[in-house]
Design a protein around this motif. Sequence first.
Motif, mmCIF file in Angstrom:
data_model
loop_
_atom_site.group_PDB
_atom_site.id
_atom_site.type_symbol
_atom_site.label_atom_id
_atom_site.label_comp_id
_atom_site.label_asym_id
_atom_site.label_seq_id
_atom_site.Cartn_x
_atom_site.Cartn_y
_atom_site.Cartn_z
ATOM 1 N N ARG A 39 90.449 57.712 151.674
ATOM 2 C CA ARG A 39 89.964 57.309 152.945
ATOM 3 C C ARG A 39 88.268 57.211 152.990
ATOM 4 N NH1 ARG A 39 94.162 60.527 155.193
ATOM 5 N NH2 ARG A 39 92.552 62.271 155.494
ATOM 6 N N ARG A 40 88.092 58.259 152.308
ATOM 7 C CA ARG A 40 86.316 58.097 152.058
ATOM 8 C C ARG A 40 85.900 56.902 151.109
ATOM 9 N NH1 ARG A 40 84.169 64.222 151.455
ATOM 10 N NH2 ARG A 40 85.501 65.340 153.054
ATOM 11 N N LEU A 41 86.641 56.514 150.291
ATOM 12 C CA LEU A 41 86.449 55.652 149.160
ATOM 13 C C LEU A 41 87.062 54.148 149.322
ATOM 14 C CD1 LEU A 41 87.183 57.626 145.911
ATOM 15 C CD2 LEU A 41 85.015 57.293 147.188
ATOM 16 N N ASP A 42 87.602 54.026 150.946
ATOM 17 C CA ASP A 42 88.466 52.847 151.008
ATOM 18 C C ASP A 42 87.461 51.554 150.689
ATOM 19 O OD1 ASP A 42 90.860 51.403 151.889
ATOM 20 O OD2 ASP A 42 89.546 51.027 153.749
ATOM 21 N N ASP A 43 86.199 51.750 151.452
ATOM 22 C CA ASP A 43 85.378 50.452 151.371
ATOM 23 C C ASP A 43 84.958 50.011 150.079
ATOM 24 O OD1 ASP A 43 85.406 50.312 154.334
ATOM 25 O OD2 ASP A 43 83.373 51.499 154.598
ATOM 26 N N ILE A 44 84.833 50.905 149.103
ATOM 27 C CA ILE A 44 84.444 50.844 147.926
ATOM 28 C C ILE A 44 85.578 50.054 147.156
ATOM 29 C CG2 ILE A 44 83.827 51.826 145.338
ATOM 30 C CD1 ILE A 44 82.590 54.296 147.008
ATOM 31 N N TRP A 45 86.998 50.651 146.968
ATOM 32 C CA TRP A 45 88.115 50.040 146.626
ATOM 33 C C TRP A 45 88.315 48.473 147.276
ATOM 34 C CZ3 TRP A 45 87.560 53.209 143.681
ATOM 35 C CH2 TRP A 45 87.803 54.595 143.505
ATOM 36 N N LYS A 46 88.126 48.313 148.490
ATOM 37 C CA LYS A 46 88.234 46.961 149.003
ATOM 38 C C LYS A 46 87.110 46.099 148.465
ATOM 39 C CE LYS A 46 90.234 48.319 153.520
ATOM 40 N NZ LYS A 46 90.050 48.331 154.877
ATOM 41 N N ALA A 47 85.850 46.344 148.309
ATOM 42 C CA ALA A 47 84.661 45.670 147.780
ATOM 43 C C ALA A 47 84.928 45.533 146.426
ATOM 44 C CB ALA A 47 83.365 46.472 147.900
ATOM 45 N N GLY A 48 85.516 46.313 145.499
ATOM 46 C CA GLY A 48 85.825 46.101 144.134
ATOM 47 C C GLY A 48 86.862 45.306 143.947
ATOM 48 N N SER A 49 87.875 45.207 144.923
ATOM 49 C CA SER A 49 89.100 44.575 144.551
ATOM 50 C C SER A 49 88.600 42.837 144.763
ATOM 51 C CB SER A 49 90.369 44.866 145.519
ATOM 52 O OG SER A 49 89.962 44.477 146.847
ATOM 53 N N ILE A 50 87.597 42.455 145.435
ATOM 54 C CA ILE A 50 87.265 41.172 145.737
ATOM 55 C C ILE A 50 85.914 40.860 145.198
ATOM 56 C CG2 ILE A 50 88.761 40.616 147.427
ATOM 57 C CD1 ILE A 50 86.434 41.376 149.466
ATOM 58 N N GLY A 51 85.405 41.607 144.270
ATOM 59 C CA GLY A 51 84.145 41.348 143.320
ATOM 60 C C GLY A 51 82.967 41.516 144.203
ATOM 61 N N ARG A 52 82.986 42.271 145.613
ATOM 62 C CA ARG A 52 81.479 42.236 146.253
ATOM 63 C C ARG A 52 80.601 43.394 145.550
ATOM 64 N NH1 ARG A 52 83.790 41.689 152.535
ATOM 65 N NH2 ARG A 52 84.515 39.381 152.200
ATOM 66 N N ILE A 53 81.085 44.106 144.764
ATOM 67 C CA ILE A 53 80.051 45.216 143.986
ATOM 68 C C ILE A 53 80.612 45.004 142.396
ATOM 69 C CG2 ILE A 53 79.763 46.702 145.938
ATOM 70 C CD1 ILE A 53 82.241 48.467 144.957
ATOM 71 N N THR A 54 79.470 45.606 141.739
ATOM 72 C CA THR A 54 79.879 45.655 140.370
ATOM 73 C C THR A 54 80.572 47.037 139.728
ATOM 74 O OG1 THR A 54 77.687 46.711 140.081
ATOM 75 C CG2 THR A 54 77.606 44.264 140.023
ATOM 76 N N GLU A 55 80.741 47.057 138.631
ATOM 77 C CA GLU A 55 81.300 48.328 138.293
ATOM 78 C C GLU A 55 80.356 49.253 138.205
ATOM 79 O OE1 GLU A 55 84.016 49.015 134.726
ATOM 80 O OE2 GLU A 55 83.640 47.241 134.294
ATOM 81 N N GLY A 56 78.936 49.299 137.940
ATOM 82 C CA GLY A 56 78.047 50.180 138.050
ATOM 83 C C GLY A 56 77.551 50.537 139.419
ATOM 84 N N GLU A 57 77.765 49.609 140.285
ATOM 85 C CA GLU A 57 77.777 50.085 141.785
ATOM 86 C C GLU A 57 78.888 50.858 142.316
ATOM 87 O OE1 GLU A 57 75.170 46.402 143.476
ATOM 88 O OE2 GLU A 57 77.463 46.164 143.294
ATOM 89 N N VAL A 58 80.159 50.458 141.791
ATOM 90 C CA VAL A 58 81.237 51.295 142.290
ATOM 91 C C VAL A 58 80.959 52.947 141.613
ATOM 92 C CG1 VAL A 58 83.922 51.863 141.659
ATOM 93 C CG2 VAL A 58 83.037 49.674 141.916
ATOM 94 N N ARG A 59 80.585 52.874 140.360
ATOM 95 C CA ARG A 59 80.443 54.237 139.942
ATOM 96 C C ARG A 59 79.492 54.950 140.468
ATOM 97 N NH1 ARG A 59 80.400 57.120 134.954
ATOM 98 N NH2 ARG A 59 78.318 58.280 134.766
ATOM 99 N N ALA A 60 78.410 54.383 141.051
ATOM 100 C CA ALA A 60 77.334 55.115 141.715
ATOM 101 C C ALA A 60 77.649 55.347 143.205
ATOM 102 C CB ALA A 60 75.844 54.247 141.755
ATOM 103 N N ARG A 61 78.434 54.470 143.828
ATOM 104 C CA ARG A 61 78.771 54.779 145.184
ATOM 105 C C ARG A 61 80.025 55.930 145.113
ATOM 106 N NH1 ARG A 61 79.696 49.277 148.418
ATOM 107 N NH2 ARG A 61 80.733 50.920 149.694
ATOM 108 N N VAL A 62 81.029 56.087 144.216
ATOM 109 C CA VAL A 62 81.746 56.914 144.215
ATOM 110 C C VAL A 62 81.104 58.529 143.782
ATOM 111 C CG1 VAL A 62 83.656 58.086 142.659
ATOM 112 C CG2 VAL A 62 83.791 55.685 143.508
ATOM 113 N N ALA A 63 80.179 58.350 143.101
ATOM 114 C CA ALA A 63 79.491 59.685 142.667
ATOM 115 C C ALA A 63 78.787 59.967 144.033
ATOM 116 C CB ALA A 63 78.539 59.067 141.684
ATOM 117 N N ALA A 64 78.135 59.305 144.648
ATOM 118 C CA ALA A 64 77.256 59.543 145.960
ATOM 119 C C ALA A 64 78.387 60.272 146.722
ATOM 120 C CB ALA A 64 76.767 58.360 146.521
ATOM 121 N N VAL A 65 79.539 59.560 147.163
ATOM 122 C CA VAL A 65 80.384 59.883 148.196
ATOM 123 C C VAL A 65 81.253 61.091 147.829
ATOM 124 C CG1 VAL A 65 82.532 59.217 149.382
ATOM 125 C CG2 VAL A 65 80.912 57.472 149.104
ATOM 126 N N LEU A 66 81.415 61.524 146.665
ATOM 127 C CA LEU A 66 82.051 62.730 146.256
ATOM 128 C C LEU A 66 81.145 63.654 145.642
ATOM 129 C CD1 LEU A 66 85.256 61.106 144.614
ATOM 130 C CD2 LEU A 66 85.015 61.799 147.034
#
Length: 205
Positions: A39-66
């Motif tokens: 639930r905390r990461l849902d926005d990241i998963w959705k954005a990554g599934s349609i290419g709205r963020i890069t891999e690097g941004e996924v990693r950075a946002r996951v690290a920040a959220v958790l």
Amino acid sequence: METRCVVLDIGGVLEMTPETGWDEEWERRLGLPTGSMHRRLDDIWKAGSIGRITEGEVRARVAAVLDLDAVRTDAFMADLWDEYLGSPNEELIAYVRSLRTRCRLGILSNSFVGAREREQKLYGFGDLVDDIVYSHEIGVGKPAAAAFEVTCARLGVRPEDCLFVDDAEDNIAAAEAFGMRGLLFADNAETIAGIEAHLTRRRAR
């Protein structure tokens, strides 16, 4: 002239992806309530599934959220990809490879940024079919009609010439509404028989 075509999903069809329990284990490690991490990461998963963020941004946002340091972020992402990539459905992959001279072949996958490179390295899907359509690359996923439209356009085929194989009923229903034939994946034997019936039917017309 009609062009026979078979389009397949990846996860649950060409890849077997049983749940590994990695997410529950990370919730335990981080002291999070069960089911709360996604639930905390849902926005990241959705954005990554349609290419709205890069891999690097996924990693950075996951690290920040958790609140993960670099080492734990590496471990978290490795566990995520381990489940995502699953294991190859060797029998079906070998069968699809044998179809290269018989029809047009495609893959349509609801995916995540970084999937193409990893799946090509592990399984060589790019060499298996004529084209792969990933949701994170086209900005839309199944069951949206646009995903099927892009797939047919890139393969140069009509919807009615295509058999679409997927393990999700909603996606099969959407493909059929778009004009494709649909085949719900249950096991390899039924899938291979269904593809053969489609190809035989197309030759007879």
